[in-house]
Design a protein around this motif. Structure first.
Motif, PDB file in Angstrom:
ATOM      1  N   SER A   1       0.834  -1.205   0.000  1.00  0.00           N
ATOM      2  CA  SER A   1       0.000   0.000   0.000  1.00  0.00           C
ATOM      3  C   SER A   1       0.868   1.254   0.000  1.00  0.00           C
ATOM      4  O   SER A   1       0.630   2.196  -0.760  1.00  0.00           O
ATOM      5  CB  SER A   1      -0.904   0.022   1.241  1.00  0.00           C
ATOM      6  N   LEU A   2       1.873   1.256   0.864  1.00  0.00           N
ATOM      7  CA  LEU A   2       2.772   2.404   0.984  1.00  0.00           C
ATOM      8  C   LEU A   2       3.486   2.693  -0.332  1.00  0.00           C
ATOM      9  O   LEU A   2       3.486   3.833  -0.818  1.00  0.00           O
ATOM     10  CB  LEU A   2       3.791   2.160   2.101  1.00  0.00           C
ATOM     11  N   LEU A   3       4.079   1.683  -0.916  1.00  0.00           N
ATOM     12  CA  LEU A   3       4.848   1.896  -2.137  1.00  0.00           C
ATOM     13  C   LEU A   3       3.969   2.344  -3.299  1.00  0.00           C
ATOM     14  O   LEU A   3       4.389   3.157  -4.123  1.00  0.00           O
ATOM     15  CB  LEU A   3       5.632   0.637  -2.504  1.00  0.00           C
ATOM     16  N   SER A   4       2.726   1.853  -3.357  1.00  0.00           N
ATOM     17  CA  SER A   4       1.854   2.275  -4.451  1.00  0.00           C
ATOM     18  C   SER A   4       1.485   3.744  -4.342  1.00  0.00           C
ATOM     19  O   SER A   4       1.129   4.370  -5.331  1.00  0.00           O
ATOM     20  CB  SER A   4       0.590   1.413  -4.504  1.00  0.00           C
ATOM     21  N   MET A   5       1.589   4.303  -3.136  1.00  0.00           N
ATOM     22  CA  MET A   5       1.255   5.718  -2.941  1.00  0.00           C
ATOM     23  C   MET A   5       2.457   6.636  -3.087  1.00  0.00           C
ATOM     24  O   MET A   5       2.348   7.713  -3.657  1.00  0.00           O
ATOM     25  CB  MET A   5       0.601   5.918  -1.576  1.00  0.00           C
ATOM     26  N   VAL A   6       3.599   6.218  -2.579  1.00  0.00           N
ATOM     27  CA  VAL A   6       4.756   7.124  -2.613  1.00  0.00           C
ATOM     28  C   VAL A   6       5.533   7.055  -3.926  1.00  0.00           C
ATOM     29  O   VAL A   6       6.271   7.976  -4.241  1.00  0.00           O
ATOM     30  CB  VAL A   6       5.718   6.901  -1.416  1.00  0.00           C
ATOM     31  N   GLN A   7       5.366   6.009  -4.697  1.00  0.00           N
ATOM     32  CA  GLN A   7       6.113   5.857  -5.941  1.00  0.00           C
ATOM     33  C   GLN A   7       5.312   6.358  -7.139  1.00  0.00           C
ATOM     34  O   GLN A   7       5.254   5.724  -8.180  1.00  0.00           O
ATOM     35  CB  GLN A   7       6.502   4.389  -6.144  1.00  0.00           C
TER      36      GLN A   7
ATOM     37  N   VAL B   1       1.273  12.455  -4.745  1.00  0.00           N
ATOM     38  CA  VAL B   1       0.385  12.073  -3.655  1.00  0.00           C
ATOM     39  C   VAL B   1       1.235  12.148  -2.383  1.00  0.00           C
ATOM     40  O   VAL B   1       2.232  11.451  -2.265  1.00  0.00           O
ATOM     41  CB  VAL B   1      -0.173  10.639  -3.836  1.00  0.00           C
ATOM     42  N   ALA B   2       0.848  13.041  -1.474  1.00  0.00           N
ATOM     43  CA  ALA B   2       1.511  13.058  -0.168  1.00  0.00           C
ATOM     44  C   ALA B   2       1.088  11.792   0.557  1.00  0.00           C
ATOM     45  O   ALA B   2       0.015  11.247   0.291  1.00  0.00           O
ATOM     46  CB  ALA B   2       1.101  14.296   0.629  1.00  0.00           C
ATOM     47  N   CYS B   3       1.898  11.313   1.465  1.00  0.00           N
ATOM     48  CA  CYS B   3       1.581  10.030   2.089  1.00  0.00           C
ATOM     49  C   CYS B   3       1.988  10.041   3.554  1.00  0.00           C
ATOM     50  O   CYS B   3       3.070  10.518   3.903  1.00  0.00           O
ATOM     51  CB  CYS B   3       2.320   8.922   1.341  1.00  0.00           C
TER      52      CYS B   3
END
Length: 153
Positions: free
Chosen positions: A100-106, A113-115
């Motif tokens: 989930s994290l990588l799909s948002m920050v990459q 997209v800020a995360c």
């Protein structure tokens, strides 16, 4: 809510609701009006498109997008709106939320997209309020007060 929503919260699944209660509780505590919708980037893409592409016209100022696995809901929403997006990666059973994290920050250049942290729903609400506070002094004051309270706790 009685006031016109300023923050939009979109979740990819109803199962994200318990994890996002920290977000809605924090927004309630700060007096920030919001709207909430459940729409999946993959299971209901037209709903996501319709909601995100009209968000600014409806008066929203910032969007919080929560999703698990590699759903990258925040990125899809970011493709349809000029508003700032705060992603909340949901903890998952498969990879603990790293997917989930990588799909948002990459995100690709030009579609930011800020995360916040995995499961960081409360911080997403605070960050969204800080974004509002950049142009709305009443929300900046709420953040100042909150930080003062944290300093004496």
């Amino acid at each position: 809510m009685a006031d016109k929503p300023l923050v939009g919260i979109i979740m990819g699944s109803k199962s994200d609701t318990p994890a996002m209660e920290a977000c809605t509780a924090q927004l309630d505590g700060l007096g920030v009006p919001y709207e909430l919708v459940i729409a999946s980037a993959h299971r209901s893409p037209q709903k996501v498109h319709d909601w995100a592409s009209t968000a600014a016209d409806r008066g929203l100022k910032v969007i919080i997008a929560a999703a698990g696995k590699a759903a990258h809901l925040g990125g899809v929403v970011a493709a349809y709106t000029p508003l700032p997006i705060v992603g909340v990666p949901m903890k998952t059973s498969d990879l603990g939320g790293m997917d989930s994290l990588l799909s948002m920050v990459q995100m690709p250049s030009g579609v930011p997209v800020a995360c916040v942290a995995i499961g960081g729903a409360k911080n997403a609400a605070i960050y969204a309020t800080q974004i509002l506070g950049a142009t709305m002094p009443e929300y900046r004051e709420k953040i100042v007060h909150m930080k003062q309270q944290m300093a004496v706790a």
